[in-house]
Design an enzyme around this catalytic site. Structure first.
Site, PDB file in Angstrom:
ATOM      1  N   CYS A  81      -0.124   2.736  -4.525  1.00  0.00           N
ATOM      2  CA  CYS A  81      -0.786   4.001  -4.823  1.00  0.00           C
ATOM      3  C   CYS A  81       0.132   5.159  -4.454  1.00  0.00           C
ATOM      4  O   CYS A  81       0.999   5.046  -3.582  1.00  0.00           O
ATOM      5  CB  CYS A  81      -2.096   4.117  -4.049  1.00  0.00           C
ATOM      6  SG  CYS A  81      -3.399   3.045  -4.696  1.00  0.00           S
ATOM      7  N   HIS A 141       0.845  -1.181   0.000  1.00  0.00           N
ATOM      8  CA  HIS A 141       0.000   0.000   0.000  1.00  0.00           C
ATOM      9  C   HIS A 141       0.881   1.231   0.000  1.00  0.00           C
ATOM     10  O   HIS A 141       2.028   1.190   0.476  1.00  0.00           O
ATOM     11  CB  HIS A 141      -0.903   0.022   1.245  1.00  0.00           C
ATOM     12  CG  HIS A 141      -2.050  -0.949   1.172  1.00  0.00           C
ATOM     13  ND1 HIS A 141      -3.039  -0.863   0.220  1.00  0.00           N
ATOM     14  CD2 HIS A 141      -2.367  -2.017   1.954  1.00  0.00           C
ATOM     15  CE1 HIS A 141      -3.918  -1.843   0.407  1.00  0.00           C
ATOM     16  NE2 HIS A 141      -3.532  -2.562   1.454  1.00  0.00           N
TER      17      HIS A 141
END
Length: 483
Positions: free
Chosen positions: A349, A309
Site C-alpha cells: 500500500c 505492508h
C-alpha cells in the site's frame, strides 16, 4: 496306402505349403514394418529432443491430452508434475517416457503439440500434419472460437500467427495479429491467470525465423542489450507473517513462488529472502546493489521486488520499522549497473485511501489490503509526500508500484495479489514479443477489467514510473555467452 490316400496327403501338404507361403512372409513383413516405424519415430524424437525440451510451450496441456487418449497413465502425469518443478526437467522426463512407448505415442504427441500451440515442433516431426484431415478434426473438436467485439475469431496465440504466415492451402484467418500493430494489445486477454507450475513462452530460434523483426541482435541500436546468461540478478523480499501487530499477508507466498519461477525462466538468478527485519532489509538491499555492480560485465539487468505492508512512501519490515522507498531502496542503485536497466516492483500500500465506487462497496469485499492500521498514529511512518527533489536522476530505472500514491493495494488470501498475479500472467505469455512498456499497458487494462467485473470490490490502479532510455525486451530463451 492307396493311391487315393497318397493324392489326398499330397494335396494337404501342398495346401499347407501354400498357406505358409502366403501368410508367413506377410507376417514377417508386417513385423518388420512395425519395427521400422518404431525406429523412425524414435529417431525423430531423439533428433529433435533438444528443441522439444527447450522450446515446447504448455507442457502440462500436452500431458493432459496424452492422458486423455490413454498414452500416459494419470499416475505418471502426477509424478512428472510433482517431482519435476523445473519446466525443462519436466519436459525431459516426458520425452523419456514417450521414447519408451515408441510409435504408439508418436502420433498422439503430434496432436498434443498442435493443440498446445507448438506448430514449429509439429512441422519438425511431421511436415504434412498441418494439411491433414486430422488437424481439421482437431480444430473442429478442440479449437472453440472466441467472440471479440461481436465477431467470432480464432484464439489469438503463437500457433495461429504461424498458420497465418504459412504459404500453403490451409484455410486463411481474418484476424491476423501483426507484431508491429498496437491493436493486438486490444485482443489479447489475460483474465485466466497462469497456474502454479506455469511455463513462460520462450523466444525460440524457430520463432525468430518466423518473425525476423524479433531478433534481439537486430534491434540493439534502440533497445537495451538483454542476451547475457544469466540475464541478470533478481532480489525478491517477501515479508509475510512475522509482523508484531500487523496482519499476516496471506497469499503473499503464492506471489513470491510464482515470481521466482517467472524470473528464473526468463533467465535471472533469483535471491529470495523472507520475513526480514529493518536492519536485515537495509543490509540485503545494499549487498545486492554491490553484487550487481561486481557482476556488471556479465549481466544485463537487475530486478528488485518487495512484497510487504506499506504506507505513504514507506515499506515495512517485519519488526514494523519503515524503510523510506526513495532513500533506502531506489537511491541505493543510482550509481550501480550504470547504463543497464534496473526494474523495481513494489507490492504494498502507498496510503490508506480506497479507490471505491461508493462508500458501501468495501463492506462485502473478500480482499485484504497491504496497508497498516491507523497509519498516522505510528511514529515511524512518513505521512508526507515524496521528497523527489532530494533524489538524484534515476537513469535506466523503472519503478512499478502496485497502486497509485495514497491508495491501498489489494490482495487475495488464497490467490495472491491481483497486481502480481496479473503481471506474472502478462510476462509469461507476451515477454517473448512485447517490451516492458507494452506489458505495463496490458497489466493496467487487465486489472481495470477484473475490478469492473466485481462490483463489490474497490478499484486499484498500478503506477509505473519510467526513467528508461531505451526499449526493454526480456527476450526469454535467447542468450549470447560470447560477450
Amino acid at each position: 496306402m492307396s493311391d487315393q490316400e497318397k493324392v489326398i496327403l499330397t494335396l494337404v501338404e501342398l495346401l499347407k505349403k501354400n498357406s505358409l507361403n502366403i501368410t508367413y512372409p506377410d507376417n514377417i513383413e508386417n513385423n518388420n514394418n512395425d519395427g521400422h516405424e518404431d525406429d523412425e519415430c524414435i529417431k525423430k524424437l531423439t533428433k529433435n529432443r533438444y528443441k522439444l525440451i527447450y522450446s515446447m510451450c504448455q507442457a502440462t496441456k500436452v500431458m493432459d491430452y496424452l492422458e486423455s487418449v490413454g498414452v500416459i497413465p494419470r499416475s505418471v502425469c502426477s509424478r512428472i508434475l510433482h517431482q519435476y518443478p523445473v519446466p525443462e526437467d519436466r519436459k525431459r522426463e516426458l520425452i523419456n517416457f514417450l521414447l519408451s512407448r515408441g510409435k504408439n505415442a508418436f502420433r498422439p504427441l503430434i496432436e498434443a503439440l498442435y493443440l498446445a500451440g507448438n506448430q514449429h515442433l509439429v512441422q519438425l516431426l511431421d511436415e504434412n500434419f498441418l494439411l491433414s484431415n486430422i488437424r481439421q478434426r482437431l480444430d473442429a473438436e478442440y479449437h472453440f472460437p472466441t467472440v471479440i467485439g461481436g465477431q467470432s475469431t480464432i484464439p489469438t496465440s503463437i500457433e495461429d500467427e504461424q498458420l497465418h504466415n504459412m504459404n500453403t492451402n490451409v484455410e486463411s484467418f481474418d484476424n491476423k495479429i501483426s507484431i508491429d500493430d498496437l491493436s493486438d494489445i486490444e485482443i489479447t486477454k489475460f483474465e485466466d491467470e497462469v497456474p502454479m507450475g506455469f511455463e513462460v513462452q520462450l523466444l525460440t530460434a524457430d520463432l525468430i525465423e518466423q518473425y525476423p523483426q524479433l531478433d534481439p541482435t537486430k534491434r540493439l541500436d534502440k533497445c537495451y542489450r538483454m542476451l547475457s546468461k544469466p540475464r541478470g540478478y533478481c532480489l525478491l523480499i517477501n515479508n509475510v507473517d512475522a509482523f508484531k501487530t500487523m496482519e499476516i499477508r496471506q497469499g503473499s507466498d503464492v506471489d513470491a513462488s510464482k515470481l521466482k519461477s517467472l524470473f528464473e525462466q526468463i533467465g535471472f538468478i533469483v535471491l529470495l529472502r523472507r520475513n526480514l527485519i529493518y536492519t536485515e532489509m537495509i543490509n540485503v538491499i545494499e549487498n545486492f546493489a554491490n553484487l550487481i555492480e561486481e557482476k556488471k560485465d556479465s549481466c544485463d539487468c537487475a530486478v528488485i521486488i518487495i512484497l510487504s505492508h506499506g504506507g505513504n512512501g514507506t515499506i515495512y519490515a517485519v519488526d514494523e520499522l519503515a524503510l523510506n522507498v526513495d532513500e533506502h531502496i531506489i537511491s541505493v542503485f543510482d550509481d550501480h549497473l550504470i547504463g543497464k536497466p534496473k526494474l523495481f516492483i513494489i507490492q504494498a500500500c502507498r496510503g490508506s485511501q480506497c479507490n471505491n465506487r461508493s462508500i458501501a462497496s468495501i463492506s462485502n469485499t473478500r480482499w485484504s489490503s497491504d496497508s497498516i492500521t491507523n497509519e498516522n498514529s505510528r511514529t515511524n511512518v512518513d505521512s508526507g509526500g515524496y521528497k523527489t527533489t532530494m533524489v538524484p536522476i534515476r537513469s535506466d530505472m523503472a519503478i512499478w508500484y502496485s497502486t497509485v500514491k495514497d491508495y491501498v493495494s489489494w490482495r487475495s488470501p488464497d490467490d495472491g495479489s491481483i497486481f502480481i498475479q496479473t503481471l506474472i500472467t502478462v510476462f509469461a505469455r507476451t515477454a517473448w514479443y512485447y517490451d516492458l512498456a507494452r506489458m505495463v499497458t496490458c497489466v493496467n487494462r487487465t486489472m481495470d477489467e477484473k475490478f469492473r467485473a466485481h462490483e463489490s470490490t474497490p478499484f486499484q490502479t498500478p503506477c509505473f514510473e519510467c526513467h528508461l532510455r531505451n526499449d526493454l525486451y526480456f527476450n526469454p530463451g535467447c542468450c549470447n555467452e560470447n560477450r
